[in-house]
Scaffold this motif. Structure first.
Motif, PDB file in Angstrom:
ATOM      1  N   VAL A 138     -29.611  -3.063   9.092  1.00  0.00           N
ATOM      2  CA  VAL A 138     -29.552  -2.889   7.638  1.00  0.00           C
ATOM      3  C   VAL A 138     -28.117  -3.006   7.138  1.00  0.00           C
ATOM      4  CG1 VAL A 138     -29.949  -1.263   5.756  1.00  0.00           C
ATOM      5  CG2 VAL A 138     -31.662  -1.520   7.556  1.00  0.00           C
ATOM      6  N   TRP A 139     -27.178  -2.368   7.832  1.00  0.00           N
ATOM      7  CA  TRP A 139     -25.780  -2.446   7.397  1.00  0.00           C
ATOM      8  C   TRP A 139     -25.282  -3.890   7.434  1.00  0.00           C
ATOM      9  CZ3 TRP A 139     -21.169  -4.179   9.380  1.00  0.00           C
ATOM     10  CH2 TRP A 139     -20.027  -3.833   8.654  1.00  0.00           C
ATOM     11  N   LEU A 140     -25.565  -4.595   8.520  1.00  0.00           N
ATOM     12  CA  LEU A 140     -25.148  -5.996   8.621  1.00  0.00           C
ATOM     13  C   LEU A 140     -25.741  -6.816   7.482  1.00  0.00           C
ATOM     14  CD1 LEU A 140     -23.954  -8.435  10.282  1.00  0.00           C
ATOM     15  CD2 LEU A 140     -26.211  -8.603  11.343  1.00  0.00           C
ATOM     16  N   SER A 141     -27.018  -6.626   7.199  1.00  0.00           N
ATOM     17  CA  SER A 141     -27.700  -7.412   6.168  1.00  0.00           C
ATOM     18  C   SER A 141     -27.088  -7.184   4.794  1.00  0.00           C
ATOM     19  CB  SER A 141     -29.187  -7.059   6.142  1.00  0.00           C
ATOM     20  OG  SER A 141     -29.796  -7.339   7.399  1.00  0.00           O
ATOM     21  N   CYS A 142     -26.738  -5.940   4.494  1.00  0.00           N
ATOM     22  CA  CYS A 142     -26.181  -5.633   3.173  1.00  0.00           C
ATOM     23  C   CYS A 142     -24.715  -6.039   3.056  1.00  0.00           C
ATOM     24  CB  CYS A 142     -26.333  -4.141   2.881  1.00  0.00           C
ATOM     25  SG  CYS A 142     -28.057  -3.591   2.777  1.00  0.00           S
ATOM     26  N   ALA A 143     -23.959  -5.910   4.128  1.00  0.00           N
ATOM     27  CA  ALA A 143     -22.536  -6.243   4.079  1.00  0.00           C
ATOM     28  C   ALA A 143     -22.303  -7.746   4.188  1.00  0.00           C
ATOM     29  CB  ALA A 143     -21.792  -5.520   5.206  1.00  0.00           C
ATOM     30  N   TRP A 144     -23.255  -8.489   4.719  1.00  0.00           N
ATOM     31  CA  TRP A 144     -23.059  -9.915   4.977  1.00  0.00           C
ATOM     32  C   TRP A 144     -23.041 -10.744   3.697  1.00  0.00           C
ATOM     33  CZ3 TRP A 144     -21.786 -11.996   9.590  1.00  0.00           C
ATOM     34  CH2 TRP A 144     -21.803 -13.380   9.706  1.00  0.00           C
ATOM     35  N   PHE A 145     -23.920 -10.375   2.760  1.00  0.00           N
ATOM     36  CA  PHE A 145     -24.044 -11.135   1.522  1.00  0.00           C
ATOM     37  C   PHE A 145     -23.272 -10.442   0.403  1.00  0.00           C
ATOM     38  CE2 PHE A 145     -27.790 -12.052   4.116  1.00  0.00           C
ATOM     39  CZ  PHE A 145     -27.633 -13.430   4.254  1.00  0.00           C
ATOM     40  N   GLY A 146     -23.072 -11.141  -0.694  1.00  0.00           N
ATOM     41  CA  GLY A 146     -22.218 -10.578  -1.734  1.00  0.00           C
ATOM     42  C   GLY A 146     -22.693 -10.899  -3.134  1.00  0.00           C
ATOM     43  N   SER A 147     -22.020 -10.299  -4.099  1.00  0.00           N
ATOM     44  CA  SER A 147     -22.287 -10.566  -5.507  1.00  0.00           C
ATOM     45  C   SER A 147     -20.966 -10.947  -6.174  1.00  0.00           C
ATOM     46  CB  SER A 147     -22.890  -9.335  -6.184  1.00  0.00           C
ATOM     47  OG  SER A 147     -22.004  -8.234  -6.095  1.00  0.00           O
ATOM     48  N   TRP A 148     -21.052 -11.468  -7.380  1.00  0.00           N
ATOM     49  CA  TRP A 148     -19.855 -11.905  -8.089  1.00  0.00           C
ATOM     50  C   TRP A 148     -18.966 -10.705  -8.396  1.00  0.00           C
ATOM     51  CZ3 TRP A 148     -19.220 -13.125 -13.885  1.00  0.00           C
ATOM     52  CH2 TRP A 148     -18.007 -13.788 -14.104  1.00  0.00           C
ATOM     53  N   ALA A 149     -17.741 -10.750  -7.925  1.00  0.00           N
ATOM     54  CA  ALA A 149     -16.835  -9.612  -8.071  1.00  0.00           C
ATOM     55  C   ALA A 149     -16.516  -9.301  -9.520  1.00  0.00           C
ATOM     56  CB  ALA A 149     -15.538  -9.875  -7.296  1.00  0.00           C
ATOM     57  N   LEU A 150     -16.542 -10.324 -10.404  1.00  0.00           N
ATOM     58  CA  LEU A 150     -16.178 -10.110 -11.798  1.00  0.00           C
ATOM     59  C   LEU A 150     -17.391  -9.908 -12.694  1.00  0.00           C
ATOM     60  CD1 LEU A 150     -13.150 -12.538 -12.199  1.00  0.00           C
ATOM     61  CD2 LEU A 150     -13.177 -10.108 -11.651  1.00  0.00           C
ATOM     62  N   ASN A 151     -18.569  -9.666 -12.111  1.00  0.00           N
ATOM     63  CA  ASN A 151     -19.674  -9.162 -12.912  1.00  0.00           C
ATOM     64  C   ASN A 151     -19.215  -7.852 -13.557  1.00  0.00           C
ATOM     65  OD1 ASN A 151     -21.994  -7.096 -13.093  1.00  0.00           O
ATOM     66  ND2 ASN A 151     -23.062  -9.050 -13.100  1.00  0.00           N
ATOM     67  N   PRO A 152     -19.429  -7.661 -14.863  1.00  0.00           N
ATOM     68  CA  PRO A 152     -18.866  -6.482 -15.543  1.00  0.00           C
ATOM     69  C   PRO A 152     -19.191  -5.147 -14.883  1.00  0.00           C
ATOM     70  CG  PRO A 152     -19.681  -8.033 -17.157  1.00  0.00           C
ATOM     71  CD  PRO A 152     -20.104  -8.567 -15.813  1.00  0.00           C
TER      72      PRO A 152
END
Length: 460
Positions: free
Chosen positions: A16-30
């Motif tokens: 679970v930790w690997l799965s969540c840390a592996w992918f990302g979201s846009w850092a400048l989303n408000p």
């Protein structure tokens, strides 16, 4: 506590930790950036003012000519250690930046990725283990416990929201941890303290968590009524979280009695009711559950099984099932009562995410009560479809723009996956193609999943 660190639990935590840390979201989303800017300001200047970033986020509060975080401060405060590390390993680009300034965006991305790994992903992995332990104890089925924990962490938008610094997934995690700790608290002070701290931290992250959290707390008070010192331990755990809230408010505003929400600008709906909370709307509730644009069942079909699971759990543990169902309903009603119920840019109903862990509590019993092999095969198939959907979402965009009628298809599959607009660790930092980053994730995650399934004890 030693029973929490068995091989299946450790493998589950790692997956679970690997799965969540592996992918990302846009850092400048408000929602990401306002929390991140506040953490950076606290580390760099020991100040809560984010004036130098005022033009980079629409999510902000204004007081006395200064700009501040407009959210509850919990995620920002939890992100401080990761922010301090990021400050040492990355070089800040020249200011003032713009939203499209790539060096600045990459610098914030380093901060966000470290914060996600040490906060959001960590909490979701811990909650998955807690749910596994709770499911095993309530159903007696290791397979059921695994089914419930995987459905919760990877078969719903919990996965995608755990790649962000939004507060929704951590609140869901903390609700699960609180319920688990209260279940385990039989005469043990440490579990009562953990439950109180988890509920207190949930409110520090999202103030509205006090509503569903109160349902859990009332059940906890009933369970802990004898001996009474256990209630004191739970209250002490919750009260400890007042210290960082008061400390942040004093630093930011010079008074403990001001909330960032009071200074929100650009969102007039926040002036309706109590910071945007009015009365639940049936039309909104319907859209939250089955609507094409925001319906949670489209992005987490495994949740179709949760009412049956909670009903079956109620035959064994009525208090636990009623508490989970009631708290989940409160979350959904609060979402339906919010002026901005659709959450703006969101894949699925983000304000309903805190209900997911509560709903998943009955899934272990649902699995354990399946008699025929084809029943479990059907449930496993729904879980696999749900995991595939949420892999697609987590890799592409958990914050799909609100202009799309059915975000799961477009933009997630039709635009983001077809065009390779994905975010993985190798593609963000090593120059890999996004698909190569997804492939490496699968190379790591699939063997972990196989080991996890093989590590389950045999059932009669």
């Amino acid at each position: 506590m030693a029973s929490l660190f068995t091989k299946p639990r450790l493998l589950l935590f790692a997956l679970v930790w690997l799965s969540c840390a592996w992918f990302g979201s846009w850092a400048l989303n408000p929602n990401n950036s306002t929390r991140m800017f506040a953490a950076i300001a606290l580390v760099e200047h020991h100040s809560a003012e984010i004036d130098e970033y005022r033009d980079l986020t629409i999510d902000k509060a204004e007081f006395g000519g200064h700009v501040y975080l407009d959210k509850a401060p919990g995620m920002t405060l939890l992100a401080l250690p990761a922010t301090a590390i990021a400050e040492r390993v990355s070089t800040k680009p020249p200011l003032p930046p713009t939203v499209w300034d790539k060096p600045f965006e990459q610098w914030v991305t380093v901060h966000l990725r470290l914060a996600v790994a040490l906060v959001s992903a960590l909490l979701t992995a811990l909650a998955a283990v807690a749910l596994y332990d709770l499911g095993l104890r309530t159903s007696g089925s290791a397979g059921g416990a695994l089914f419930a924990s995987l459905a919760f962490a990877l078969g719903t938008p919990m996965w995608g929201w755990s790649t962000t610094l939004f507060g929704h997934a951590p609140v869901a995690d903390l609700f699960v941890i609180a319920v688990w700790a209260l279940w385990r608290s039989d005469g043990r002070f440490r579990f009562a303290g953990i439950a109180g701290a988890a509920l207190g931290l949930a409110v520090l992250i999202e103030f509205q968590a006090v509503l569903a959290g109160s349902v859990i707390a009332l059940w906890g008070a009933f369970r802990l009524r004898k001996p009474r010192p256990l209630i004191a331990a739970a209250l002490a755990g919750a009260a400890v979280l007042l210290v960082p809230l008061i400390g942040y408010n004093m630093l930011a505003f010079g008074t403990p009695f001001r909330l960032g929400y009071q200074g929100v600008s650009g969102f007039p709906g926040m002036n309706e009711g109590l910071f945007g909370l009015t009365s639940p709307k049936f039309a909104a509730l319907s859209e939250i559950i089955v609507g094409l644009r925001r319906g949670i069942l489209w992005v987490a079909p495994v949740l179709l099984l949760t009412p049956f699971g909670l009903w079956q759990l109620a035959r064994r543990e009525r208090g636990l099932a009623l508490t989970a169902a009631s708290a989940a309903v409160v979350v959904l009603l609060v979402n339906a009562a919010y002026v901005y119920w659709d959450g703006g840019h969101s894949t699925g109903p983000r304000h309903s995410v805190p209900a997911i862990g509560l709903l998943a509590i009955g899934l272990a019993t649902f699995w354990a009560n399946r008699i025929y092999w084809w029943e479990r095969a059907f449930a496993a198939a729904i879980l696999c479809v749900s995991i595939a959907i949420n892999l697609a979402i987590a890799a592409a965009n958990i914050t799909a723009p609100d202009t799309y009628a059915f975000p799961l298809w477009d933009p997630i599959l039709k635009t983001d996956w077809a065009g390779g607009t994905l975010r993985t660790l190798p593609s963000d930092f090593l120059g890999w193609t996004p698909f190569a980053g997804v492939a490496l994730y699968l190379v790591l995650a699939i063997p972990l999943a196989v080991l996890l399934v093989r590590a389950q004890p045999k059932e009669a």
